[in-house]
Design a protein around this motif. Structure first.
Motif, PDB file in Angstrom:
ATOM      1  N   PHE A  62       0.812  -1.219   0.000  1.00  0.00           N
ATOM      2  CA  PHE A  62       0.000   0.000   0.000  1.00  0.00           C
ATOM      3  C   PHE A  62       0.846   1.270   0.000  1.00  0.00           C
ATOM      4  O   PHE A  62       0.420   2.285   0.512  1.00  0.00           O
ATOM      5  N   ASP A  79      -7.403   1.124   2.006  1.00  0.00           N
ATOM      6  CA  ASP A  79      -8.843   1.006   1.756  1.00  0.00           C
ATOM      7  C   ASP A  79      -9.513   1.641   2.956  1.00  0.00           C
ATOM      8  O   ASP A  79      -8.995   1.594   4.082  1.00  0.00           O
ATOM      9  N   ARG A  85      -8.663   0.816   6.723  1.00  0.00           N
ATOM     10  CA  ARG A  85      -8.442  -0.615   6.918  1.00  0.00           C
ATOM     11  C   ARG A  85      -7.293  -0.860   7.902  1.00  0.00           C
ATOM     12  O   ARG A  85      -6.379  -0.039   8.017  1.00  0.00           O
ATOM     13  N   TRP A  93      -0.352 -10.087   2.215  1.00  0.00           N
ATOM     14  CA  TRP A  93      -1.683  -9.651   2.638  1.00  0.00           C
ATOM     15  C   TRP A  93      -1.978  -9.911   4.115  1.00  0.00           C
ATOM     16  O   TRP A  93      -3.083  -9.679   4.577  1.00  0.00           O
ATOM     17  N   LEU A 141      -8.650   4.697  -0.635  1.00  0.00           N
ATOM     18  CA  LEU A 141      -9.107   4.022  -1.855  1.00  0.00           C
ATOM     19  C   LEU A 141     -10.635   3.906  -1.877  1.00  0.00           C
ATOM     20  O   LEU A 141     -11.207   2.889  -1.549  1.00  0.00           O
ATOM     21  N   ARG A 155     -20.317  -6.616  -4.963  1.00  0.00           N
ATOM     22  CA  ARG A 155     -19.742  -5.385  -4.403  1.00  0.00           C
ATOM     23  C   ARG A 155     -20.689  -4.202  -4.413  1.00  0.00           C
ATOM     24  O   ARG A 155     -20.254  -3.078  -4.175  1.00  0.00           O
ATOM     25  N   LYS A 188     -13.484   5.004  -7.496  1.00  0.00           N
ATOM     26  CA  LYS A 188     -13.235   3.724  -8.156  1.00  0.00           C
ATOM     27  C   LYS A 188     -14.551   3.065  -8.545  1.00  0.00           C
ATOM     28  O   LYS A 188     -15.594   3.481  -8.049  1.00  0.00           O
ATOM     29  N   HIS A 189     -14.548   2.041  -9.391  1.00  0.00           N
ATOM     30  CA  HIS A 189     -13.478   1.485 -10.203  1.00  0.00           C
ATOM     31  C   HIS A 189     -13.813   1.857 -11.631  1.00  0.00           C
ATOM     32  O   HIS A 189     -14.826   1.384 -12.160  1.00  0.00           O
ATOM     33  N   ARG A 199     -14.084 -10.656 -12.960  1.00  0.00           N
ATOM     34  CA  ARG A 199     -13.795  -9.219 -13.035  1.00  0.00           C
ATOM     35  C   ARG A 199     -12.418  -8.921 -13.640  1.00  0.00           C
ATOM     36  O   ARG A 199     -12.192  -7.853 -14.179  1.00  0.00           O
ATOM     37  N   MET A 232      -9.207   5.284  -9.545  1.00  0.00           N
ATOM     38  CA  MET A 232      -8.699   3.918  -9.693  1.00  0.00           C
ATOM     39  C   MET A 232      -9.335   3.242 -10.904  1.00  0.00           C
ATOM     40  O   MET A 232     -10.557   3.219 -11.034  1.00  0.00           O
ATOM     41  N   TYR A 235     -10.655  -3.636 -13.011  1.00  0.00           N
ATOM     42  CA  TYR A 235      -9.992  -4.865 -13.458  1.00  0.00           C
ATOM     43  C   TYR A 235     -10.406  -5.319 -14.860  1.00  0.00           C
ATOM     44  O   TYR A 235      -9.649  -5.928 -15.580  1.00  0.00           O
ATOM     45  N   ASP A 267      -6.242  -0.654 -10.218  1.00  0.00           N
ATOM     46  CA  ASP A 267      -6.680  -1.521  -9.145  1.00  0.00           C
ATOM     47  C   ASP A 267      -5.516  -2.487  -8.905  1.00  0.00           C
ATOM     48  O   ASP A 267      -4.623  -2.631  -9.752  1.00  0.00           O
ATOM     49  N   TRP A 268      -5.510  -3.137  -7.734  1.00  0.00           N
ATOM     50  CA  TRP A 268      -4.327  -3.922  -7.347  1.00  0.00           C
ATOM     51  C   TRP A 268      -4.131  -5.116  -8.288  1.00  0.00           C
ATOM     52  O   TRP A 268      -4.911  -6.069  -8.266  1.00  0.00           O
ATOM     53  N   SER A 408     -11.753  -6.091   0.362  1.00  0.00           N
ATOM     54  CA  SER A 408     -10.847  -4.988   0.721  1.00  0.00           C
ATOM     55  C   SER A 408     -11.505  -3.942   1.617  1.00  0.00           C
ATOM     56  O   SER A 408     -10.810  -3.176   2.276  1.00  0.00           O
ATOM     57  N   GLU A 487     -16.466  -8.996  -2.114  1.00  0.00           N
ATOM     58  CA  GLU A 487     -15.625  -8.820  -3.295  1.00  0.00           C
ATOM     59  C   GLU A 487     -15.191 -10.166  -3.896  1.00  0.00           C
ATOM     60  O   GLU A 487     -15.135 -11.170  -3.204  1.00  0.00           O
TER      61      GLU A 487
HETATM   62  C1  BGC Z   1      -9.984  -3.897  -4.880  1.00  0.00           C
HETATM   63  C2  BGC Z   1      -9.824  -2.402  -4.659  1.00  0.00           C
HETATM   64  C3  BGC Z   1      -8.959  -2.165  -3.471  1.00  0.00           C
HETATM   65  C4  BGC Z   1      -7.617  -2.833  -3.706  1.00  0.00           C
HETATM   66  C5  BGC Z   1      -6.632  -2.660  -2.583  1.00  0.00           C
HETATM   67  C6  BGC Z   1      -8.648  -4.595  -4.937  1.00  0.00           C
HETATM   68  O1  BGC Z   1      -8.819  -5.969  -4.920  1.00  0.00           O
HETATM   69  O2  BGC Z   1     -10.710  -4.125  -6.056  1.00  0.00           O
HETATM   70  O3  BGC Z   1     -11.090  -1.803  -4.495  1.00  0.00           O
HETATM   71  O4  BGC Z   1      -8.832  -0.785  -3.238  1.00  0.00           O
HETATM   72  O5  BGC Z   1      -7.820  -4.221  -3.883  1.00  0.00           O
HETATM   73  O6  BGC Z   1      -7.000  -3.407  -1.484  1.00  0.00           O
END
Ligand code: BGC
Length: 740
Positions: A62, A79, A85, A93, A141, A155, A188-189, A199, A232, A235, A267-268, A408, A487
């Motif tokens: 991050f 997030d 978060r 992770w 995010l 989501r 986002k997204h 996705r 952001m 995907y 996005d990640w 997330s 998600e």
């Molecule tokens: C999610 C994003 C999130 C990112 C970071 C992704 O899997 O789609 O919404 O901000 O991860 O955790």
């Protein structure tokens, strides 16, 4: 002589010109009194190519690097979008297991959308911004504004509903409230990530009209009116190209038409190609190769698409250096606005003020879907009488930590005020509890098997206890487990899970005084709705969920939430599902949005397929009378506005808030247009007997559709109708008018 603050600031610079005070001279890029562009150019001119490359991709899960040599700090992200978060490890992770990262969970964004209250959205963004500051985050995010297309999207709870106008009006104050703290939002997204299934690769095909009329407006408002400093990418693919480096979305629309100056972050793991990333508007690559298990040791952040491979292409002249400079400029500007900003407040976490914001949003988010008397002679069940002798609360969601799970947006909260606690605080030991069903532990990516025997015994216990209660408050719905509101997967079933429908019916058999409260971020099928006198949509309300719910159930707060999306009776009644699998979920390679612009209520209205609970619906403990509307004209010329006013009176006996909604319909058009579309709303607070006049301005743009033959917005002369009502179907007045 008047000595200004600005003059004092420039004093060292004046002296430095004489060579007297050179040691204290601030480099231009560090001098906050200088124009932003000057500072950015100055910093850029001091940076090496390698430093620019470093800046545009992650260094950890991050974080992305600053320029240590120049004192430009790293960027820290988190997030999003409902709270900050918990700390995640630098390079996998796992949780960092810190003890100082518990925070306030604010209501989920669907709940915020259900308030229809832009002031509360500003309070939300500000309070969350303060928590982010305390946690030393530079970029949050969120918020998410993908349009609610299908109730199966895992989501939806992180987004603001099915209507582009509602989402646009609510996203802007959230962003402004947050960014006034020096914390960037990341809307986002972008774009068309309207399902979680497949996705990472599904290719979305849709018309220009649907793109511009339905799926883009909230993003446009977020960047043009809200000035979101980051956005952001999503995907999925759009018209054959991944959204994170999509020429149409990023170059042409976002940075071209909308003039976006901010940072596009992936996005990640959303980047897939170096050349496209270089050329198609991506600025910051995050989360590539981050499964944290196998590939991590083989690929480091140096191997990111926008790291060594990009450098190699630059050196070979395969992509121009100007592409890198543009990205670095944007990253510098973001850094100056956030991480490098001096004199930022220190922020705060889990304060009484933040809890009050969460509770206030919760109070206005809860939607009273139904409140009928049990029999002709009996009073309505809600609000629960202060004299009620016994309340049986049934349901897993009455005690569950609904901030855990979901992907997330999961949160580690300092306090979790549950619905059961909320009701006990008001009704004391007159409240009893039976779990009724078991939903298993919150699990991401797989489902826990719950043995049938447990369910049978829990059900029997709840039904037995229900016999003796004055009233049963069933608190169920969905949760944040895989295949629920979570998600990386979609729901597989539109109905309520864990045997809840059967449980509701069984309780109803022994006690008709049942209130069903659904906690979810999605619509659910409710075949049992006709048998139940009172139904409440309670969303995910965060840390203060139990307070807000108990406030509404007890009448301390009068419900004023309105649905931000339709609740179809059956899944097939939803436009996206009407056209079969190619429309949703697609064939795993591609999908076509065949309902086109007829999303949500636009479909129900136009096709005359009533929703069980329509967009904009929500009852109150009082009643509102709408008077006769007046309009400033019967005919307007092209480019002219029309003013419509309407008096609204609280005709009941308690104070209440009403969302007065304005929809516009084009009576005849050369293209298929929705019967009507939301173009204005106002939430007003009225004491019993009080009247207020609501004034709407219908602007020329409110009459237009996106003409995909010319790529521009167009209004066709002819007859229009304004509809004013308490929901999209409870229309209390209409005003016909003509466009010359
Ligand atoms: C999610 C994003 C999130 C990112 C970071 C992704 O899997 O789609 O919404 O901000 O991860 O955790």
């Amino acid at each position: 002589m008047k000595i200004t603050f600005r003059f004092l600031l420039s004093f060292p610079l004046l002296l430095s010109g004489t060579g007297l005070w050179a040691a204290n001279e601030l480099p231009v890029y560090q001098d906050e009194s200088r124009p932003m562009d000057e500072r950015v150019e100055d910093a850029l001119s001091r940076m090496t190519t390698q430093e620019k490359i470093n800046m545009i991709h992650a260094q950890g899960k991050f974080s992305s690097p600053g320029v240590p040599r120049l004192g430009i700090p790293d960027l820290w992200m988190s997030d999003g979008p409902h709270g900050v978060r918990a700390e995640i490890n630098w390079n996998d992770w796992g949780y960092s297991n810190r003890t100082n990262d518990s925070i306030t969970a604010f209501p989920a964004l669907t709940a915020l959308a259900a308030t229809w209250n832009p002031t509360l959205s500003h309070d939300y963004g500000n309070a969350l911004g303060e928590e982010a500051l305390y946690r030393e985050k530079d970029v949050m995010l969120g918020p998410g504004v993908n349009i609610y297309r299908t109730p199966l999207n895992g989501r939806n709870f992180e987004y603001m509903g099915e209507d582009p106008y509602l989402a646009s009006v609510l996203v802007v104050p959230y962003i402004k409230g947050m960014q006034q703290n020096g914390v960037a939002a990341s809307v986002k997204h972008f774009a068309l990530n309207n399902q979680e299934l497949w996705r990472g690769h599904i290719n979305v095909e849709l018309s220009d009209r649907a793109l511009h009329e339905i799926y883009l407006p909230a993003f446009k408002s977020a960047v043009v009116d809200g000035d979101s400093w980051t956005i952001m990418g999503s995907y999925n693919q759009v018209r054959g190209q991944h959204a994170c480096h999509n020429d149409l979305l990023l170059n042409k629309i976002l940075k071209g038409d909308w003039g976006y100056k901010g940072v596009v972050v992936t996005d990640w793991g959303g980047a897939h190609d170096t050349r496209e990333a270089a050329l198609n508007g991506l600025d910051l690559e995050m989360g590539s190769y981050t499964n944290g298990l196998t590939s991590e040791s083989a690929f480091t952040t140096d191997d990111y698409y926008m790291a060594k491979p990009y450098l190699a292409m630059l050196e070979k002249g395969e992509v121009p250096m100007s592409t890198l400079d543009d990205k670095a400029r944007r990253m510098l500007r973001l850094n100056f606005l956030t991480a490098m900003k001096r004199n930022k407040p220190l922020g705060s976490v889990a304060t009484p003020e933040h809890y009050a914001v969460a509770e206030a949003i919760g109070n206005e988010a809860v939607v009273l879907l139904k409140n009928d008397p049990v029999s002709k002679k009996s009073p309505k069940l809600l609000p629960l009488s202060p004299d009620v002798k016994s309340i049986l609360v049934v349901g897993d969601n009455a005690t569950r930590d609904l901030m855990k799970g979901g992907g997330s947006s999961e949160l580690k909260v300092k306090d979790n005020y549950t619905p059961l606690q909320g009701l006990k605080a008001i009704y004391g030991d007159r409240v009893k509890y039976a779990q009724g069903y078991r939903a298993g532990r919150p699990m991401y990516a797989h489902v826990e098997d719950v043995p049938q025997a447990i369910q049978d015994s829990l059900r029997e216990e709840a039904v037995a206890m229900a016999r003796d209660a004055d009233v049963v408050v069933f608190i169920g719905g969905l949760n944040k487990n895989h295949l629920q509101d979570c998600e990386a997967g979609d729901r597989v079933d539109y109905g309520l899970p864990f045997g809840q429908p059967e449980l509701i019916e069984a309780i109803k058999e022994v006690n008709p005084n049942i209130v069903v409260v659904l906690l979810s971020g999605n619509a659910v099928e409710m075949p049992w709705a006709k048998d139940v006198p009172a139904i409440v949509q309670g969303w995910y309300l965060g840390s203060m969920a139990g307070k807000s719910l108990a406030n509404v159930l007890s009448g301390k707060a009068n419900p004023s939430g309105k649905l931000p999306f339709s609740f179809p009776a059956k899944l097939e009644d939803n436009g996206a599902h009407h056209f079969g699998t190619i429309s949703y979920p697609g064939d795993s390679i591609k999908q076509e949005y065949l309902e086109d612009v007829l999303v949500g209520y636009r479909w129900h209205d136009t096709k005359k397929i009533p929703a069980r609970y329509p967009f904009g619906h929500g009852l109150s403990y009082t009643t509102f009378k709408y008077g006769k509307p007046t309009a400033s004209a019967k005919t307007i010329a092209d480019g002219e506005s029309l003013t419509i006013t309407i008096p609204v009176t609280n005709s009941g006996s308690v104070e209440g808030k009403e969302v007065v909604q304005l929809y516009i319909g084009d009576e005849a058009a050369s293209v298929v247009r929705p019967l009507k579309e939301l173009k204005g709303f106002e939430k007003i607070d009225l004491a019993p007997g009080e009247e207020k006049t609501v004034c709407f301005t219908v602007k020329p743009d409110d009459l237009k559709f996106y003409d995909d033959t010319t790529g521009s917005w167009k209004a066709e002369p002819g007859k229009f109708k304004a509809y004013i009502g308490s929901s999209s179907t409870d229309i209390r007045a209409t005003v016909p008018f003509e466009l010359k």
